[in-house]
Design an enzyme around this catalytic site. Structure first.
Site, mmCIF file in Angstrom:
data_model
loop_
_atom_site.group_PDB
_atom_site.id
_atom_site.type_symbol
_atom_site.label_atom_id
_atom_site.label_comp_id
_atom_site.label_asym_id
_atom_site.label_seq_id
_atom_site.Cartn_x
_atom_site.Cartn_y
_atom_site.Cartn_z
ATOM 1 N N PRO A 86 0.816 -1.226 0.000
ATOM 2 C CA PRO A 86 0.000 0.000 0.000
ATOM 3 C C PRO A 86 0.847 1.273 0.000
ATOM 4 C CG PRO A 86 -0.735 -1.506 1.734
ATOM 5 C CD PRO A 86 0.535 -2.076 1.166
ATOM 6 N N GLU A 113 0.632 -8.497 8.508
ATOM 7 C CA GLU A 113 0.812 -7.046 8.637
ATOM 8 C C GLU A 113 1.806 -6.526 7.604
ATOM 9 O OE1 GLU A 113 -0.803 -4.703 10.348
ATOM 10 O OE2 GLU A 113 -2.124 -6.378 10.824
ATOM 11 N N ARG A 150 -2.717 -6.845 -20.954
ATOM 12 C CA ARG A 150 -3.551 -6.397 -22.083
ATOM 13 C C ARG A 150 -2.822 -5.395 -22.977
ATOM 14 N NH1 ARG A 150 -6.504 -1.817 -21.360
ATOM 15 N NH2 ARG A 150 -8.372 -2.572 -22.389
ATOM 16 N N ASP A 164 -9.058 3.465 -24.968
ATOM 17 C CA ASP A 164 -9.597 3.287 -23.619
ATOM 18 C C ASP A 164 -9.391 4.529 -22.755
ATOM 19 O OD1 ASP A 164 -10.623 0.734 -23.735
ATOM 20 O OD2 ASP A 164 -8.740 -0.231 -23.195
HETATM 21 N N1 SAM Z 1 0.175 -3.263 7.497
HETATM 22 C C1 SAM Z 1 0.256 -2.934 6.105
HETATM 23 C C2 SAM Z 1 0.106 -1.431 5.941
HETATM 24 O O1 SAM Z 1 -0.535 -0.807 6.767
HETATM 25 O O2 SAM Z 1 0.596 -0.895 4.933
HETATM 26 C C3 SAM Z 1 -0.849 -3.612 5.316
HETATM 27 C C4 SAM Z 1 -0.619 -5.073 5.119
HETATM 28 S S1 SAM Z 1 -1.853 -5.832 4.147
HETATM 29 C C5 SAM Z 1 -3.002 -6.367 5.349
HETATM 30 C C6 SAM Z 1 -1.063 -7.292 3.601
HETATM 31 C C7 SAM Z 1 -0.500 -7.243 2.204
HETATM 32 O O3 SAM Z 1 -1.532 -7.014 1.275
HETATM 33 C C8 SAM Z 1 0.522 -6.168 1.921
HETATM 34 O O4 SAM Z 1 1.806 -6.533 2.377
HETATM 35 C C9 SAM Z 1 0.462 -6.081 0.420
HETATM 36 O O5 SAM Z 1 1.216 -7.077 -0.210
HETATM 37 C C10 SAM Z 1 -1.010 -6.345 0.134
HETATM 38 N N2 SAM Z 1 -1.795 -5.121 -0.088
HETATM 39 C C11 SAM Z 1 -2.821 -4.689 0.662
HETATM 40 N N3 SAM Z 1 -3.339 -3.562 0.170
HETATM 41 C C12 SAM Z 1 -2.623 -3.267 -0.943
HETATM 42 C C13 SAM Z 1 -2.674 -2.216 -1.887
HETATM 43 N N4 SAM Z 1 -3.550 -1.226 -1.794
HETATM 44 N N5 SAM Z 1 -1.791 -2.236 -2.926
HETATM 45 C C14 SAM Z 1 -0.900 -3.225 -3.036
HETATM 46 N N6 SAM Z 1 -0.790 -4.253 -2.147
HETATM 47 C C15 SAM Z 1 -1.646 -4.274 -1.120
#
Ligand code: SAM
Length: 239
Positions: A86, A113, A150, A164
């Site tokens: 994220p 996490e 794509r 697109d």
């Molecule tokens: N504790 C982390 C934080 O607050 O940034 C979030 C961890 S999330 C529950 C678990 C995993 O989901 C992340 O390590 C990532 O690989 C993936 N993930 C969750 N949301 C994402 C997003 N918006 N973009 C990319 N990967 C995401």
């Protein structure tokens, strides 16, 4: 193009990669996918990939050894390693096009996490699919793959993705198909006229209108000619 995915849930990723346009891209040889189970690099009898966070706190953190163990051979094979996170660079059309130029991508999916932070020292890029948090990186990785594949030549007709939304900088114009009238809603007559010039002009205006109404921020980055500006001003645009 080759795309490797590293995950603790290989089945979650494998299904969509064999379906529809992704499946056809594989059959045609345009793309090759390989899904790796991170647990193959897990620790001990239980193939553990996570542990408690140093400093305390809720949840578990992905340990570095399995992550490094999975990523290093892919790097050595020439992959551009992308961490799904994220906190990464937000995926958009430009980033998807950049990634589509790469011959070999490896996407690393987090869980719990997230990762022990040291993994960031061996990845090339971190990508987020938006400002919200999912339970794991598998769906984000599939979103990246779908957006990228794509665009790979031969997967879909280039004319189809060139028009697109976002590709031209604008949202796409409205589309219609048969029947001509449905529940007293009719297709705009110009689309039935057979006049390609007028159809193109209408589509440009409607793409401008939709973008102005829904995503005016996009207009700051689009090349507008005088006709575009005149039309937009008639809608209230003051740029
Ligand atoms: N504790 C982390 C934080 O607050 O940034 C979030 C961890 S999330 C529950 C678990 C995993 O989901 C992340 O390590 C990532 O690989 C993936 N993930 C969750 N949301 C994402 C997003 N918006 N973009 C990319 N990967 C995401």
């Amino acid at each position: 193009m080759r795309i490797d995915v590293v995950t603790i849930f290989p089945d979650l990723v494998a299904g969509p990669l064999g379906t529809s346009i992704m499946g056809r891209a594989v059959e045609s040889g345009a793309v090759e996918f390989a899904v790796h189970d991170l647990r193959e690099h897990g620790i001990g009898r239980h193939r553990s990939v996570d542990d408690e966070p140093y400093g305390g706190g809720a949840g578990m953190v992905m340990r570095p050894e399995p992550l490094f163990g999975a990523v290093e051979p892919l790097r050595a094979a020439g992959a551009h390693v992308v961490l799904m996170d994220p906190a990464g660079e937000r995926l958009d059309d430009a980033l998807a096009r950049e990634l589509a130029e790469r011959p070999h991508l490896a996407l690393l999916c987090g869980r719990y996490e997230g990762y022990d932070d040291r993994i960031r020292s061996v990845v090339d890029q971190e990508v987020s699919i938006g400002d919200y948090v999912l339970t794991g990186g598998e769906l984000p990785a599939l979103v990246v793959i779908d957006a990228v594949v794509r665009l790979v030549p031969g997967v879909i007709q280039e004319a189809s993705h060139r028009g697109d939304s976002f590709a031209s900088g604008l949202l796409e114009y409205p589309q219609y198909t048969r029947p001509e009238t449905y529940r007293d809603l009719s297709v705009p007559p110009v689309l039935l006229s057979g006049h390609h010039g007028e159809v193109d002009a209408w589509r440009r205006r409607e793409a401008l209108r939709r973008t102005y109404e829904r995503r005016p921020d996009l207009l700051d980055h689009v090349e507008l000619d005088e006709a575009d500006r005149t039309f937009l001003r008639s809608l209230g645009f003051d740029g």
